[in-house]
Design a protein around this motif. Structure first.
Motif, PDB file in Angstrom:
ATOM      1  N   SER A 253      80.716 -32.823 -39.641  1.00 17.18           N
ATOM      2  CA  SER A 253      80.903 -32.063 -38.419  1.00 17.18           C
ATOM      3  C   SER A 253      80.020 -30.805 -38.415  1.00 17.18           C
ATOM      4  N   GLU A 254      79.985 -30.095 -39.534  1.00 17.75           N
ATOM      5  CA  GLU A 254      79.153 -28.894 -39.619  1.00 17.75           C
ATOM      6  C   GLU A 254      77.673 -29.240 -39.505  1.00 17.75           C
ATOM      7  N   LEU A 255      77.266 -30.345 -40.106  1.00 17.71           N
ATOM      8  CA  LEU A 255      75.855 -30.751 -40.026  1.00 17.71           C
ATOM      9  C   LEU A 255      75.459 -31.061 -38.582  1.00 17.71           C
ATOM     10  N   GLN A 256      76.332 -31.729 -37.855  1.00 19.29           N
ATOM     11  CA  GLN A 256      76.039 -32.031 -36.459  1.00 19.29           C
ATOM     12  C   GLN A 256      76.010 -30.748 -35.621  1.00 19.29           C
ATOM     13  N   GLU A 257      76.894 -29.803 -35.938  1.00 18.86           N
ATOM     14  CA  GLU A 257      76.890 -28.518 -35.243  1.00 18.86           C
ATOM     15  C   GLU A 257      75.577 -27.773 -35.523  1.00 18.86           C
ATOM     16  N   GLY A 258      75.101 -27.840 -36.763  1.00 22.76           N
ATOM     17  CA  GLY A 258      73.852 -27.192 -37.115  1.00 22.76           C
ATOM     18  C   GLY A 258      72.668 -27.799 -36.395  1.00 22.76           C
ATOM     19  N   LEU A 259      72.650 -29.122 -36.315  1.00 27.36           N
ATOM     20  CA  LEU A 259      71.559 -29.812 -35.630  1.00 27.36           C
ATOM     21  C   LEU A 259      71.576 -29.481 -34.140  1.00 27.36           C
ATOM     22  N   ALA A 260      72.758 -29.497 -33.542  1.00 29.20           N
ATOM     23  CA  ALA A 260      72.866 -29.161 -32.122  1.00 29.20           C
ATOM     24  C   ALA A 260      72.447 -27.712 -31.879  1.00 29.20           C
ATOM     25  N   LEU A 261      72.755 -26.832 -32.824  1.00 33.15           N
ATOM     26  CA  LEU A 261      72.370 -25.430 -32.691  1.00 33.15           C
ATOM     27  C   LEU A 261      70.855 -25.273 -32.731  1.00 33.15           C
ATOM     28  N   ILE A 262      70.195 -26.011 -33.606  1.00 33.13           N
ATOM     29  CA  ILE A 262      68.724 -25.964 -33.672  1.00 33.13           C
ATOM     30  C   ILE A 262      68.120 -26.357 -32.336  1.00 33.13           C
ATOM     31  N   PHE A 263      68.609 -27.437 -31.744  1.00 39.14           N
ATOM     32  CA  PHE A 263      68.050 -27.907 -30.470  1.00 39.14           C
ATOM     33  C   PHE A 263      68.375 -26.921 -29.340  1.00 39.14           C
ATOM     34  N   ARG A 264      69.557 -26.322 -29.397  1.00 39.13           N
ATOM     35  CA  ARG A 264      69.919 -25.342 -28.368  1.00 39.13           C
ATOM     36  C   ARG A 264      69.021 -24.115 -28.462  1.00 39.13           C
ATOM     37  N   LEU A 265      68.788 -23.650 -29.686  1.00 38.90           N
ATOM     38  CA  LEU A 265      67.916 -22.493 -29.876  1.00 38.90           C
ATOM     39  C   LEU A 265      66.480 -22.814 -29.483  1.00 38.90           C
ATOM     40  N   THR A 266      66.054 -24.050 -29.761  1.00 39.20           N
ATOM     41  CA  THR A 266      64.706 -24.470 -29.373  1.00 39.20           C
ATOM     42  C   THR A 266      64.539 -24.385 -27.860  1.00 39.20           C
ATOM     43  N   ARG A 267      65.529 -24.881 -27.125  1.00 39.73           N
ATOM     44  CA  ARG A 267      65.459 -24.818 -25.660  1.00 39.73           C
ATOM     45  C   ARG A 267      65.474 -23.374 -25.174  1.00 39.73           C
ATOM     46  N   LEU A 268      66.306 -22.547 -25.796  1.00 38.51           N
ATOM     47  CA  LEU A 268      66.381 -21.144 -25.402  1.00 38.51           C
ATOM     48  C   LEU A 268      65.028 -20.463 -25.579  1.00 38.51           C
ATOM     49  N   MET A 269      64.402 -20.664 -26.732  1.00 42.19           N
ATOM     50  CA  MET A 269      63.123 -20.012 -26.993  1.00 42.19           C
ATOM     51  C   MET A 269      62.008 -20.582 -26.134  1.00 42.19           C
ATOM     52  N   ALA A 270      62.084 -21.881 -25.838  1.00 40.56           N
ATOM     53  CA  ALA A 270      61.083 -22.490 -24.957  1.00 40.56           C
ATOM     54  C   ALA A 270      61.202 -21.940 -23.536  1.00 40.56           C
ATOM     55  N   ASN A 271      62.428 -21.705 -23.104  1.00 39.23           N
ATOM     56  CA  ASN A 271      62.651 -21.209 -21.737  1.00 39.23           C
ATOM     57  C   ASN A 271      62.052 -19.824 -21.521  1.00 39.23           C
ATOM     58  N   ILE A 272      62.032 -18.995 -22.572  1.00 37.93           N
ATOM     59  CA  ILE A 272      61.449 -17.659 -22.426  1.00 37.93           C
ATOM     60  C   ILE A 272      60.024 -17.624 -22.977  1.00 37.93           C
ATOM     61  N   LYS A 273      59.494 -18.824 -23.298  1.00 37.34           N
ATOM     62  CA  LYS A 273      58.104 -18.970 -23.774  1.00 37.34           C
ATOM     63  C   LYS A 273      57.837 -18.158 -25.043  1.00 37.34           C
ATOM     64  N   LEU A 274      58.828 -18.147 -25.957  1.00 35.51           N
ATOM     65  CA  LEU A 274      58.693 -17.460 -27.231  1.00 35.51           C
ATOM     66  C   LEU A 274      58.106 -18.415 -28.271  1.00 35.51           C
ATOM     67  N   ASP A 275      56.955 -18.071 -28.807  1.00 36.42           N
ATOM     68  CA  ASP A 275      56.361 -18.887 -29.867  1.00 36.42           C
ATOM     69  C   ASP A 275      57.257 -18.833 -31.098  1.00 36.42           C
ATOM     70  N   HIS A 276      57.543 -20.004 -31.651  1.00 39.18           N
ATOM     71  CA  HIS A 276      58.431 -20.060 -32.798  1.00 39.18           C
ATOM     72  C   HIS A 276      58.234 -21.364 -33.548  1.00 39.18           C
ATOM     73  N   CYS A 277      58.730 -21.420 -34.770  1.00 35.07           N
ATOM     74  CA  CYS A 277      58.744 -22.667 -35.542  1.00 35.07           C
ATOM     75  C   CYS A 277      59.793 -22.549 -36.638  1.00 35.07           C
ATOM     76  N   ILE A 278      60.364 -23.681 -37.024  1.00 33.23           N
ATOM     77  CA  ILE A 278      61.325 -23.726 -38.126  1.00 33.23           C
ATOM     78  C   ILE A 278      60.561 -23.659 -39.442  1.00 33.23           C
ATOM     79  N   ILE A 279      61.109 -22.959 -40.405  1.00 33.79           N
ATOM     80  CA  ILE A 279      60.522 -22.871 -41.738  1.00 33.79           C
ATOM     81  C   ILE A 279      61.614 -23.168 -42.761  1.00 33.79           C
ATOM     82  N   GLY A 280      61.275 -23.267 -44.000  1.00 29.18           N
ATOM     83  CA  GLY A 280      62.271 -23.444 -45.051  1.00 29.18           C
ATOM     84  C   GLY A 280      62.775 -24.866 -45.184  1.00 29.18           C
ATOM     85  N   GLY A 281      63.897 -24.990 -45.883  1.00 30.98           N
ATOM     86  CA  GLY A 281      64.431 -26.311 -46.208  1.00 30.98           C
ATOM     87  C   GLY A 281      64.811 -27.142 -45.009  1.00 30.98           C
ATOM     88  N   ALA A 282      65.285 -26.502 -43.937  1.00 35.97           N
ATOM     89  CA  ALA A 282      65.678 -27.253 -42.743  1.00 35.97           C
ATOM     90  C   ALA A 282      64.480 -27.976 -42.145  1.00 35.97           C
TER      91      ALA A 282
END
Length: 362
Positions: A93-122
């Motif tokens: 359940s926590e893993l699915q919440e984490g994955l959904a959070l990544i996609f939600r944050l991706t959409r949020l940052m894309a909507n404001i045109k903020l350049d970003h990328c995931i780093i690290g183990g994830a």
């Protein structure tokens, strides 16, 4: 692509001040923080912290876990950067919440045109395996705001998702922490400088010799996330030539708090959680360690060069078990030595869980 890690430390003068400031806060909450590690070695053998030691180690025990973590806001108000580390496996359940959070944050940052990328183990897990590894602790994201207005818009948007805290390097924003449920996400500010391209995290600077933007869009089923430019070169530089080989899991079940790290003025202060089981004490730093209980408890207040602090009543027990030849004086750090107290990581977890009826942690 080449990667280098640079550790930043202060001069020795700040160590006593940071130690006293941190302990004054924890003492107000009646937290039993006991001097351990190289910090204890220096005080017992030489009468002061080791002059090359900018990493202060204190043990806290299970009864004080929650109260210790609740001090994070107070420490941030004093200018400390904070990290909380867990070890073990997350449930599905926590893993699915984490994955959904990544996609939600991706959409949020894309909507404001903020350049970003995931780093690290994830990033490694998503790119290589298409899912989060169940031992994932925190998420790391690199952000490159175009201006102050966009940066503030991003911070304001995060406030609608969870708890937000900012860390600064002098007057510049260094990172943003977002806490949502059981997940902590660190957003690091992208740096382009004479040393290369990268970011700062606590006492570490991460540098690459090639730009990490523009980011690469990666599709995962019907959702997207962003990875650094030249993603596979980045992964090899960051994680080594065998990054494509999935490592063996360290844990079979269970998850516990490992430590809370505080960083200020070039000094790291670690509250390391110790789990007492019978005549033994177990903790992770970051590997699993075990020492007889008398190496830590009982303990008593003693006067030191950094004020009063708790010492084990029998510090020689800890030092003899943990450090070979600890009584031999040295003038400089003589490198890592074999640690006879290290045991298999999962074994420590299972021993902790076997009697962890009052302090379950996931």
């Amino acid at each position: 692509m080449q990667y280098t890690l640079n550790k930043i430390y202060s001069d020795y003068a700040n160590v006593h001040q940071v130690c006293r400031e941190v302990l004054d806060v924890s003492n107000q909450s009646d937290i039993q923080a006991v001097l351990i590690g190289g910090s204890l070695l220096g005080m017992v053998r030489d009468g002061d912290f080791l002059p090359w030691d900018k990493d202060l180690d204190f043990a806290v025990f299970e009864a004080d876990i929650d109260r210790t973590l609740q001090l994070e806001e107070q420490y941030r108000a004093l200018g400390y950067e904070c990290r909380v580390h867990h070890l073990g496996v997350r449930n599905e359940s926590e893993l699915q919440e984490g994955l959904a959070l990544i996609f939600r944050l991706t959409r949020l940052m894309a909507n404001i045109k903020l350049d970003h990328c995931i780093i690290g183990g994830a990033l490694l897990n998503l790119y290589r395996d298409g899912t989060l590894f169940d031992e994932t602790d925190t998420l790391g994201v690199l952000i490159a705001p175009h201006n102050d207005q966009q940066r503030q818009e991003f911070i304001d948007a995060l406030g609608g998702l969870g708890e937000v805290a900012l860390s600064h390097n002098t007057d510049e924003l260094k990172s943003v922490l977002l806490v949502v449920g059981a997940w902590r996400i660190n957003f690091f500010c992208y740096i382009e400088g004479t040393q290369g391209f990268g970011w700062r995290d606590l006492n570490c600077e991460h540098w690459f010799d090639q730009a990490l933007f523009p980011a690469q869009c990666i599709m995962l089923d019907d959702s997207a996330f962003y990875a650094p430019a030249n993603t596979e070169d980045f992964l090899q530089a960051r994680f080594g030539q065998y990054w494509q080989a999935k490592p063996q899991a360290k844990f079979t079940r269970g998850r516990v708090v490992g430590s809370m790290q505080l960083y200020k003025d070039g000094v790291m202060f670690d509250f390391i959680v110790h789990y007492v089981r019978g005549a033994k004490t177990y903790w992770y730093e970051p590997a699993a360690n075990v020492i007889s209980t008398i190496g830590f408890l009982p303990c008593s207040l003693k006067d030191t060069s950094a004020g009063k602090m708790l010492f084990p009543d029998h510090p020689e027990v800890f030092l003899e078990e943990h450090y070979p030849n600890w009584q031999v004086p040295v003038k400089t750090w003589n490198g890592a030595v074999d640690n006879p107290t290290i045991i298999p990581t999962d074994l420590a977890m299972q021993i902790i869980l076997a009697e962890d009826n009052d302090f379950k942690r996931g």
